[in-house]
Motif scaffolding. Structure first.
Motif, PDB file in Angstrom:
ATOM      1  N   ARG A  23     -70.176  61.994  12.037  1.00 22.25           N
ATOM      2  CA  ARG A  23     -70.472  60.674  12.112  1.00 22.25           C
ATOM      3  C   ARG A  23     -71.543  60.257  11.401  1.00 22.25           C
ATOM      4  O   ARG A  23     -71.827  59.367  10.416  1.00 22.25           O
ATOM      5  N   GLY A  24     -72.707  60.990  11.488  1.00 20.45           N
ATOM      6  CA  GLY A  24     -73.831  60.812  10.608  1.00 20.45           C
ATOM      7  C   GLY A  24     -73.734  60.926   9.215  1.00 20.45           C
ATOM      8  O   GLY A  24     -74.240  60.387   8.419  1.00 20.45           O
ATOM      9  N   LEU A  25     -72.786  61.963   8.953  1.00 22.84           N
ATOM     10  CA  LEU A  25     -72.438  62.481   7.279  1.00 22.84           C
ATOM     11  C   LEU A  25     -71.727  61.151   6.800  1.00 22.84           C
ATOM     12  O   LEU A  25     -71.963  60.876   5.746  1.00 22.84           O
ATOM     13  N   ILE A  26     -70.742  60.816   7.603  1.00 23.22           N
ATOM     14  CA  ILE A  26     -69.807  59.479   7.006  1.00 23.22           C
ATOM     15  C   ILE A  26     -70.969  58.070   6.688  1.00 23.22           C
ATOM     16  O   ILE A  26     -70.872  57.974   5.816  1.00 23.22           O
ATOM     17  N   ARG A  27     -71.724  58.175   7.744  1.00 15.11           N
ATOM     18  CA  ARG A  27     -72.393  56.967   7.604  1.00 15.11           C
ATOM     19  C   ARG A  27     -73.695  57.047   6.438  1.00 15.11           C
ATOM     20  O   ARG A  27     -73.943  56.121   5.696  1.00 15.11           O
ATOM     21  N   SER A  28     -74.171  58.292   6.295  1.00 13.50           N
ATOM     22  CA  SER A  28     -75.226  58.369   5.170  1.00 13.50           C
ATOM     23  C   SER A  28     -74.596  58.649   3.779  1.00 13.50           C
ATOM     24  O   SER A  28     -75.311  58.350   2.838  1.00 13.50           O
ATOM     25  N   SER A  29     -73.381  59.036   3.686  1.00 14.48           N
ATOM     26  CA  SER A  29     -72.635  59.501   2.322  1.00 14.48           C
ATOM     27  C   SER A  29     -72.214  58.276   1.703  1.00 14.48           C
ATOM     28  O   SER A  29     -72.616  58.126   0.361  1.00 14.48           O
ATOM     29  N   ASP A  30     -71.921  57.076   2.491  1.00 13.70           N
ATOM     30  CA  ASP A  30     -71.508  56.201   1.639  1.00 13.70           C
ATOM     31  C   ASP A  30     -71.772  54.812   2.580  1.00 13.70           C
ATOM     32  O   ASP A  30     -71.285  54.498   3.603  1.00 13.70           O
ATOM     33  N   PRO A  31     -72.945  54.003   2.167  1.00 15.22           N
ATOM     34  CA  PRO A  31     -73.559  52.910   2.919  1.00 15.22           C
ATOM     35  C   PRO A  31     -72.436  51.883   3.257  1.00 15.22           C
ATOM     36  O   PRO A  31     -72.490  51.040   4.101  1.00 15.22           O
ATOM     37  N   SER A  32     -71.470  51.731   2.195  1.00 19.77           N
ATOM     38  CA  SER A  32     -70.545  50.644   1.964  1.00 19.77           C
ATOM     39  C   SER A  32     -69.072  51.033   2.900  1.00 19.77           C
ATOM     40  O   SER A  32     -68.242  50.033   3.177  1.00 19.77           O
ATOM     41  N   ALA A  33     -69.090  52.178   3.247  1.00 21.20           N
ATOM     42  CA  ALA A  33     -67.851  52.682   4.147  1.00 21.20           C
ATOM     43  C   ALA A  33     -67.995  51.956   5.325  1.00 21.20           C
ATOM     44  O   ALA A  33     -68.955  51.613   6.066  1.00 21.20           O
ATOM     45  N   PRO A  34     -66.723  51.739   5.774  1.00 20.96           N
ATOM     46  CA  PRO A  34     -66.704  51.132   7.450  1.00 20.96           C
ATOM     47  C   PRO A  34     -67.366  51.925   8.396  1.00 20.96           C
ATOM     48  O   PRO A  34     -67.240  53.504   8.280  1.00 20.96           O
TER      49      PRO A  34
ATOM     50  N   VAL B 214     -77.523  55.683  18.438  1.00 19.49           N
ATOM     51  CA  VAL B 214     -76.792  54.554  17.526  1.00 19.49           C
ATOM     52  C   VAL B 214     -75.759  54.008  17.985  1.00 19.49           C
ATOM     53  O   VAL B 214     -75.491  52.676  17.626  1.00 19.49           O
ATOM     54  N   THR B 215     -74.913  54.465  18.778  1.00 20.32           N
ATOM     55  CA  THR B 215     -73.847  54.149  19.486  1.00 20.32           C
ATOM     56  C   THR B 215     -74.208  52.999  20.242  1.00 20.32           C
ATOM     57  O   THR B 215     -73.387  51.905  20.234  1.00 20.32           O
ATOM     58  N   LEU B 216     -75.133  52.972  20.898  1.00 21.47           N
ATOM     59  CA  LEU B 216     -75.563  52.097  21.695  1.00 21.47           C
ATOM     60  C   LEU B 216     -76.323  50.804  21.240  1.00 21.47           C
ATOM     61  O   LEU B 216     -76.131  49.789  21.597  1.00 21.47           O
ATOM     62  N   ILE B 217     -77.195  51.129  20.280  1.00 17.36           N
ATOM     63  CA  ILE B 217     -77.779  50.185  19.614  1.00 17.36           C
ATOM     64  C   ILE B 217     -76.706  49.428  18.726  1.00 17.36           C
ATOM     65  O   ILE B 217     -77.127  48.087  18.284  1.00 17.36           O
ATOM     66  N   CYS B 218     -75.477  49.658  18.404  1.00 18.61           N
ATOM     67  CA  CYS B 218     -74.552  48.807  17.644  1.00 18.61           C
ATOM     68  C   CYS B 218     -73.689  48.075  18.633  1.00 18.61           C
ATOM     69  O   CYS B 218     -72.668  47.480  18.145  1.00 18.61           O
ATOM     70  N   HIS B 219     -73.853  48.127  19.880  1.00 19.86           N
ATOM     71  CA  HIS B 219     -73.145  47.609  21.036  1.00 19.86           C
ATOM     72  C   HIS B 219     -73.668  46.417  21.214  1.00 19.86           C
ATOM     73  O   HIS B 219     -75.080  46.138  21.636  1.00 19.86           O
ATOM     74  N   PRO B 220     -73.048  45.091  21.287  1.00 20.42           N
ATOM     75  CA  PRO B 220     -73.638  43.682  21.336  1.00 20.42           C
ATOM     76  C   PRO B 220     -74.367  43.603  22.595  1.00 20.42           C
ATOM     77  O   PRO B 220     -75.436  42.854  22.826  1.00 20.42           O
ATOM     78  N   VAL B 221     -74.027  44.328  23.878  1.00 23.06           N
ATOM     79  CA  VAL B 221     -74.617  44.111  25.182  1.00 23.06           C
ATOM     80  C   VAL B 221     -76.003  45.145  25.156  1.00 23.06           C
ATOM     81  O   VAL B 221     -77.130  44.940  25.693  1.00 23.06           O
ATOM     82  N   ALA B 222     -75.805  46.374  24.987  1.00 20.52           N
ATOM     83  CA  ALA B 222     -76.566  47.513  24.937  1.00 20.52           C
ATOM     84  C   ALA B 222     -77.763  47.276  23.864  1.00 20.52           C
ATOM     85  O   ALA B 222     -78.933  47.871  24.082  1.00 20.52           O
TER      86      ALA B 222
END
Length: 460
Positions: free
Chosen positions: A35-46, A130-138
C-alpha cells in the motif's frame, strides 16, 4: 510474480496475505509495504483498495471492541499486525462513537510505538496510522496525538510522525505544515520541508500557500540553511509548473540552476552515471552475499531499489525503497554495502548512504558502526554512526553502551551528544542516568527518552 513486481498487475490483499504466510513473514508486512508503494509511486493514483487483512472469526463490532480494549491497556502487548488489523476494522464503520479518553489512549500509544519501532514493525504501525488519519472520525484524534507529540519542546523523533500529515488533504493540515516550516526547532522545520514536498506532489497546495512555498524554495536555494538543501530540491521538483518556473527565474547561479533543472528532469540527486554505477555495485555485492539455490542473473529490480533508496530526489521515494529492501532477503547485505559506501565516498554520497543505513539497519557490521561511533575523529561521521545504532532497533550490549556513553560525555559537539542520547534512549535507557554532567538542554533530552521508552520490537 514478475507482473506484480513491474506494476503491470495489482494483486489483491488476500493474495498478498497468502504470500506472507507462505514465506513466513509477520502478518501485514507485505500488505503495508504494498500500500505504501502504491501511494508513493504515483501521487495521482487512487487510494489502494480497502484492506482485507484477515477473515474475522467473530462479529466486526466484537472484534473492534476486543482490539480497542487491548490497545487501550498499556500492559497488553500490541504487535504491528494487531495495530493494522485494528485500524482496518475500525474504518470499516462510517461512524465510530467512542469515549474521547479511549481515542486519546489508543492514538497516543500508536504514535509512541511508531516512533520507537523500525523495519516491518514500523511499516505496519505507519500503515495503521495512515488508515486512521484518512478516516473522517478517527482523523481528529490522530491529529491530536500528533500535535501532543510534536509540541513537546524536547521531542527527538519527528520524521515518521510528521510525515503522516502528507496524507491529510484538507486546508488546515496544509496551513499547519506551512507554520512548521518556520518553526524554531530545526528538526521540525526540516521535517516540514519533506512533508511539504510530498503534499505538493499530491497537489494539496493552492493560491497563497503555493506562493509561500515558492518564497521558501527561493530563499533556501539562494542562501542555504543547515542541511535542508536536499529537501528543498525535493520541494522544488514537485512544485506545479508555473511555480517552478518562477523559482527558476530567480536563480542567477548557473551551476545551481543546472542542478535544480537536472533534479526535476531526472528525479535523481546525482548524475545518472554515478547513480547507475553505485547502485549496480551495491546490488551486485548484495546479490553475491545472499544465499540462493539457483544461479541468477543480475537482479535489475534490486538495482532500481538501491538507486532509489540512495539517490531519488523525493524523500518519500527514498524511504519507501529502503523499506522494501529491509523486508527483502537482501536487506542485511545491502546495509553492509551501503556502510562501505558511507565511509569511503564523498560527503554528499556518503550522507545518502548513511540515510539508507538508518532505515536498513547495521547489517552484519554493527561492530564497525560502534567503532566509528566511539573512535572516529570526524564529528560528521561519529554523529551518523551513533544515529545508525539508535535506529537499528536492537538494544546495546554492555560494551556497546559503554562506548556510546563515553562518546556522548567526551564530545564537544552538540550534534554528536544528541545522537548519542538517541542511541542510549533507544538501546540502553539504563545508561541515561550517567548523563548528569551534560548541559541542561541535553539532560532534558535524556529525560524525554526516559519518558518515551526504548526501542520496541514485535515478538517473532
Amino acid at each position: 510474480m514478475s507482473r506484480w513486481e513491474s506494476g503491470a498487475k495489482n494483486v489483491s490483499s488476500k493474495v498478498v496475505r497468502g504470500y506472507e504466510r507462505a514465506i513466513g513473514l509477520p502478518a501485514g508486512v507485505l500488505l503495508a509495504t504494498q500500500r505504501g508503494l502504491i501511494r508513493s509511486s504515483d501521487p495521482s493514483a487512487p487510494e489502494p483498495e480497502p484492506l482485507q487483512f484477515c477473515e474475522a472469526d467473530s462479529a466486526p463490532d466484537q472484534l473492534v471492541s476486543e482490539l480497542l480494549e487491548q490497545a487501550g491497556d498499556p500492559t497488553a502487548p500490541m504487535s504491528g499486525g494487531d495495530w493494522l488489523r485494528l485500524a482496518v476494522e475500525v474504518t470499516r464503520f462510517e461512524m465510530v462513537l467512542l469515549p474521547k479518553a479511549t481515542w486519546t489512549a489508543v492514538c497516543d500509544r500508536l504514535v509512541n510505538e511508531l516512533a520507537r519501532t523500525t523495519g516491518g514493525d514500523r511499516l505496519r504501525r505507519y500503515e495503521a496510522a495512515v488508515t486512521l488519519i484518512c478516516h473522517p472520525v478517527a482523523q481528529r484524534h490522530v491529529l491530536a496525538a500528533l500535535g501532543s507529540w510534536l509540541t513537546d519542546p524536547h521531542v527527538q523523533v519527528v520524521s515518521p510522525i510528521l510525515s503522516l500529515l502528507q496524507h491529510v488533504r484538507d486546508e488546515a493540515a496544509s496551513k499547519l505544515v506551512l507554520r512548521l516550516l518556520d518553526s524554531d526547532a530545526r528538526a521540525l522545520s526540516q521535517g516540514a520541508v519533506q512533508v511539504a514536498a510530498a503534499k505538493a506532489a499530491h497537489g494539496h497546495f493552492q493560491g497563497v500557500a503555493l506562493a509561500l512555498l515558492e518564497q521558501r524554495a527561493i530563499r533556501e536555494l539562494v542562501t542555504p540553511q543547515g542541511q535542508s538543501g536536499i529537501d528543498i530540491l525535493d520541494l522544488t521538483t514537485f512544485l506545479p509548473e508555473q511555480s517552478y518556473r518562477r523559482v527558476l527565474m530567480t536563480l542567477r547561479d548557473a551551476q545551481l540552476r543546472q542542478r535544480v533543472e537536472s533534479s526535476r528532469e531526472s528525479h535523481c540527486l546525482v548524475p545518472a552515471e554515478v547513480a547507475r554505477n553505485r547502485s549496480r555495485d551495491i546490488a551486485s555485492q548484495a546479490q553475491s552475499a545472499t544465499p540462493t539455490i539457483h544461479a541468477a542473473e543480475p537482479d535489475l529490480l534490486l538495482q532500481r531499489l538501491v538507486s532509489e533508496a540512495l539517490f531519488h530526489v523525493h524523500g518519500a521515494r527514498r524511504s519507501m525503497a529502503a523499506s522494501l529492501l529491509r523486508v527483502s532477503p537482501y536487506g542485511a547485505a545491502v546495509a553492509d554495502a551501503c556502510l562501505s559506501l558511507a565511509t569511503r565516498e564523498s560527503e554528499f554520497v556518503g550522507a545518502r548512504a548513511w540515510e539508507a543505513v538508518w532505515q536498513l539497519g547495521t547489517g552484519t557490521r554493527r561492530g564497525h558502526v560502534t567503532k566509528l561511533a566511539h573512535e572516529h575523529r570526524h564529528p560528521w561521521m561519529q554523529r551518523r554512526a551513533l544515529t545508525a545504532l539508535g535506529n537499528s532497533g536492537a538494544p546495546l550490549d554492555d560494551r556497546e553502551a559503554a562506548r556510546v556513553v563515553d562518546a556522548t560525555l567526551t564530545t564537544p559537539h552538540r550534534g554528536v551528544r544528541s545522537a548519542g542520547l538517541l542511541a542510549l534512549g533507544m538501546g540502553s535507557p539504563g545508561s541515561l542516568g550517567r548523563m548528569d554532567s551534560l548541559p541542561a538542554e541535553q539532560r532534558e533530552i535524556a529525560n524525554w527518552w526516559l519518558r518515551v521508552g526504548p526501542a520496541l520490537a514485535d515478538a517473532g
